[in-house]
Design an enzyme around this catalytic site. Structure first.
Site, PDB file in Angstrom:
ATOM      1  CG  ASN A  59     -24.272  53.496  22.119  1.00 25.60           C
ATOM      2  OD1 ASN A  59     -23.962  52.505  21.459  1.00 25.60           O
ATOM      3  ND2 ASN A  59     -24.761  54.588  21.565  1.00 25.60           N
ATOM      4  CB  SER A  66     -28.120  55.196  16.889  1.00 29.60           C
ATOM      5  OG  SER A  66     -29.222  54.733  16.120  1.00 29.60           O
ATOM      6  CB  CYS A 100     -45.869  27.710  -3.753  1.00 30.44           C
ATOM      7  SG  CYS A 100     -45.833  29.523  -3.608  1.00 30.44           S
ATOM      8  CE1 TYR A 120     -31.405  42.050   3.657  1.00 29.80           C
ATOM      9  CE2 TYR A 120     -31.960  42.856   1.468  1.00 29.80           C
ATOM     10  CZ  TYR A 120     -31.968  43.015   2.840  1.00 29.80           C
ATOM     11  OH  TYR A 120     -32.528  44.141   3.401  1.00 29.80           O
ATOM     12  CB  CYS A 156     -47.940  30.708  -0.562  1.00 32.16           C
ATOM     13  SG  CYS A 156     -46.364  30.137   0.127  1.00 32.16           S
ATOM     14  CG  HIS A 203     -35.722  45.837  12.533  1.00 37.83           C
ATOM     15  ND1 HIS A 203     -34.690  46.714  12.831  1.00 37.83           N
ATOM     16  CD2 HIS A 203     -36.864  46.521  12.792  1.00 37.83           C
ATOM     17  CE1 HIS A 203     -35.192  47.861  13.258  1.00 37.83           C
ATOM     18  NE2 HIS A 203     -36.503  47.761  13.254  1.00 37.83           N
ATOM     19  CD  GLU A 218     -21.450  58.110  18.976  1.00 40.58           C
ATOM     20  OE1 GLU A 218     -20.401  58.760  18.883  1.00 40.58           O
ATOM     21  OE2 GLU A 218     -22.192  57.861  18.015  1.00 40.58           O
ATOM     22  CB  ILE A 239     -31.675  41.104  10.458  1.00 34.43           C
ATOM     23  CG1 ILE A 239     -30.537  41.719   9.635  1.00 34.43           C
ATOM     24  CG2 ILE A 239     -32.801  42.114  10.643  1.00 34.43           C
ATOM     25  CD1 ILE A 239     -30.942  42.115   8.210  1.00 34.43           C
TER      26      ILE A 239
END
EC number: 2.3.1.-
Length: 310
Positions: A275, A251, A212, A102, A169, A158, A277, A142
């Site tokens: 799109n 898709s 925390c 990430y 927490c 998402h 396709e 995202i």
């Protein structure tokens, strides 16, 4: 009634109706629906009358900005595909590896910019808001490129690469640090021969809430997790209100998002798909425009001659 309840009831209704032979009128309607129109002039007339437009976007929009999709052939980070890393189990087993993945994606996104499709959507929202009309973007992406482009009415179903959630927490916060923590600096290279950094948990991103210090995770929906029910409620409300729906760069195979536009279409609302396709849902829609979204979408959302300029 939830989207899933609606889907179940419609399925029962469809099964019962399937026992009866379709009328000639229904057969003709089915044939017409099986051939979506690519007539831009006809779409523009529908667009000009719409008061509440819902735009559902997927990875195809971001791909035109050079964003890796991690899908299909070549869709690997090192030796793994996204579905092997973007899971609660993968994070529990190896949080360092998942954070490297990430971190790489965050750093890539910091160098990417909205393309003409993102900009057309944002400009359309801004322009129509001055006419008492609304545009909502419901995105599976995202990467926050819609936000960068200026979209305000945005539902990120998402989650976001640039938000974190504490595993202790539960606090969710925006985080644009680069790197997100010192230990990840220079890490995350995608090449298959790169070894894992094996960063100790205490050096991975930590919660900054008082007292925390819990381990942070990306605030994204992973494989095997359910979507935020509050976000889904908002999505359902917007789709119930819309009188025009656009499906852009998706898709139509990732659920539950793949159900959204077909259910809108089933209640008679025009749906236009943009799109590169055809998709499994194409035949359910009134319009289909083939090609890169950055090419087909701007003229579709440009100011109509009937619009009054404030």
């Amino acid at each position: 009634m939830s989207l899933f309840q609606v889907a179940s009831r419609r399925l029962v209704s469809q099964v019962s109706h399937a026992l009866k032979p379709p009328s000639a009128k229904k057969q003709k309607l089915c044939l017409e629906m099986a051939r979506p129109s690519s007539n831009m002039a006809d779409f523009r007339e529908v667009f000009a009358k719409a008061k509440h437009i819902a735009i559902i976007t997927g990875a195809g929009v971001s791909a035109e900005s050079g964003v890796p999709t991690f899908r299909g052939a070549g869709g690997f980070w090192r030796k793994w595909q996204a579905q092997e890393l973007a899971t609660p189990g993968a994070f529990a087993r190896n949080p360092s590896r998942v954070w490297e993945f990430y971190h790489y994606r965050r750093e890539v996104m910091l160098s990417k910019h909205p393309n003409p499709a993102h900009i057309a959507i944002a400009e359309c929202e801004k322009r129509l808001s001055k006419q008492g009309r609304s545009v909502v973007v419901i995105t599976q992406n995202i990467d926050e490129l819609h936000r960068k482009a200026g979209s305000k009415h945005l539902l990120e179903i998402h989650g976001s690469l640039f938000k974190t959630r504490c595993t202790n927490c539960g606090n969710v916060t925006a985080n644009y640090k680069s790197p997100i923590c010192p230990a990840l600096a220079g890490k995350g290279a995608p090449d298959p021969d790169v070894e894992d950094a094996t960063i100790p948990v205490e050096q991975l991103p930590q919660c900054e809430e008082d007292g925390c210090n819990g381990l942070l995770r990306p605030h994204v929906v992973w494989f095997g997790e359910t979507l935020d029910p509050d976000v889904l409620t908002e999505v359902e409300k917007e789709l119930d209100m819309c009188d025009l729906c656009l499906v852009v760069g998706t898709s139509s195979v990732v659920y539950p998002a793949a159900m959204f536009a077909p259910q809108v279409s089933a209640r008679g609302v025009p749906v236009a798909e943009f799109n590169t396709e055809a998709t499994p849902a194409t035949d359910k829609f009134r319009f289909h425009f083939s090609g890169p979204c950055g090419t087909t979408l701007p003229p579709a959302l440009a100011r109509h001659h009937s619009e009054i300029i404030a």
